[in-house]
Design an enzyme around this catalytic site. Structure first.
Site, PDB file in Angstrom:
ATOM      1  N   ILE A 105       0.846  -1.190   0.000  1.00  0.00           N
ATOM      2  CA  ILE A 105       0.000   0.000   0.000  1.00  0.00           C
ATOM      3  C   ILE A 105       0.885   1.246   0.000  1.00  0.00           C
ATOM      4  O   ILE A 105       2.001   1.230   0.523  1.00  0.00           O
ATOM      5  CB  ILE A 105      -0.949  -0.009   1.219  1.00  0.00           C
ATOM      6  CG1 ILE A 105      -1.944   1.165   1.169  1.00  0.00           C
ATOM      7  CG2 ILE A 105      -0.188  -0.018   2.525  1.00  0.00           C
ATOM      8  CD1 ILE A 105      -3.050   1.069   2.220  1.00  0.00           C
ATOM      9  N   CYS A 106       0.394   2.313  -0.619  1.00  0.00           N
ATOM     10  CA  CYS A 106       1.031   3.629  -0.576  1.00  0.00           C
ATOM     11  C   CYS A 106       2.470   3.560  -1.093  1.00  0.00           C
ATOM     12  O   CYS A 106       2.740   3.043  -2.162  1.00  0.00           O
ATOM     13  CB  CYS A 106       0.952   4.176   0.838  1.00  0.00           C
ATOM     14  SG  CYS A 106       1.450   5.921   0.994  1.00  0.00           S
ATOM     15  N   GLY A 107       3.423   4.093  -0.325  1.00  0.00           N
ATOM     16  CA  GLY A 107       4.807   4.171  -0.781  1.00  0.00           C
ATOM     17  C   GLY A 107       5.445   2.841  -1.085  1.00  0.00           C
ATOM     18  O   GLY A 107       6.396   2.775  -1.877  1.00  0.00           O
ATOM     19  N   THR A 109       4.268   0.644  -2.876  1.00  0.00           N
ATOM     20  CA  THR A 109       4.069   0.371  -4.305  1.00  0.00           C
ATOM     21  C   THR A 109       5.195   0.978  -5.134  1.00  0.00           C
ATOM     22  O   THR A 109       5.542   0.448  -6.189  1.00  0.00           O
ATOM     23  CB  THR A 109       2.713   0.906  -4.795  1.00  0.00           C
ATOM     24  OG1 THR A 109       2.663   2.337  -4.650  1.00  0.00           O
ATOM     25  CG2 THR A 109       1.563   0.277  -4.022  1.00  0.00           C
TER      26      THR A 109
END
Length: 205
Positions: A105-107, A109
């Site tokens: 999730i988020c960073g 990725t």
């Protein structure tokens, strides 16, 4: 028990995986209670401080991961500040090649994008331009505008959708029956209080 590894590192965004970890550990309504063990994993076993200021001591270091049922990668400022967390992206790629699910999730990725994980898999993130800034990313054609995306054993999510992220994780782990998973999502994502009835049904005599 099957081992679910949750990565922990400096500047980790606590809230992004809170729904997932809390309900993996809480066996109420699970299809098979006690099936999973949640293990925190760091670059080392030295304590880290999350973005929210919580002090966490990893259970193991990344080199000790074995017999994984899933690896969960939360976001963190460090994902955008250099390659310190690259070992987690490499481990994720290794696990995916071995058929082990990975959820990012988020960073996180961005780290997987740099590792080339997204080049052949559908995925999402905060925004497509964010991933296109990452050196090594070649997955533009596989980007999906959605809150959370599952493609085979890869789960990805935007930073603003921790409940959707958790739902995809639960589905991949077969944690709940479809009816309970639907009720769980309606309750936590849509504040649908009628979902309590469906959630309580499994524990009724």
């Amino acid at each position: 028990m099957n081992k679910i590894y949750h990565a922990v590192y400096e500047t980790m965004a606590d809230w992004e995986t809170g729904h997932a970890t809390a309900h993996i550990r809480n066996g109420q309504f699970h299809r098979e209670p006690g099936r999973y063990e949640l293990i925190t994993v760091g670059l080392t076993t030295d304590p880290i401080t999350t973005m929210g200021g919580l002090r966490v001591t990893p259970d193991i270091s990344i080199d000790s991961i074995k017999d994984a049922a899933m690896l969960i990668l939360p976001g963190a400022a460090l994902w955008d500040e250099g390659d310190e967390l690259a070992p987690f992206a490499r481990k994720a790629h290794e696990l995916l090649k071995a058929g082990v699910p990975v959820a990012a999730i988020c960073g996180a990725t961005a780290g997987l994008a740099r590792e080339g994980v997204f080049d052949t898999r559908d995925h999402t993130s905060a925004a497509l331009p964010y991933l296109q800034m990452q050196q090594g990313y070649g997955g533009t054609e596989r980007y999906v505008e959605a809150l959370a995306v599952t493609d085979g054993n890869l789960i990805t999510s935007t930073p603003t959708a921790p409940v959707d992220f958790a739902r995809e994780i639960f589905a991949k782990l077969d944690l709940y029956t479809p009816e309970v998973l639907d009720a769980w999502y309606r309750l936590f994502a849509q504040n649908d209080t009628s979902a309590f009835e469906a959630l309580m049904a499994p524990s009724s005599p």
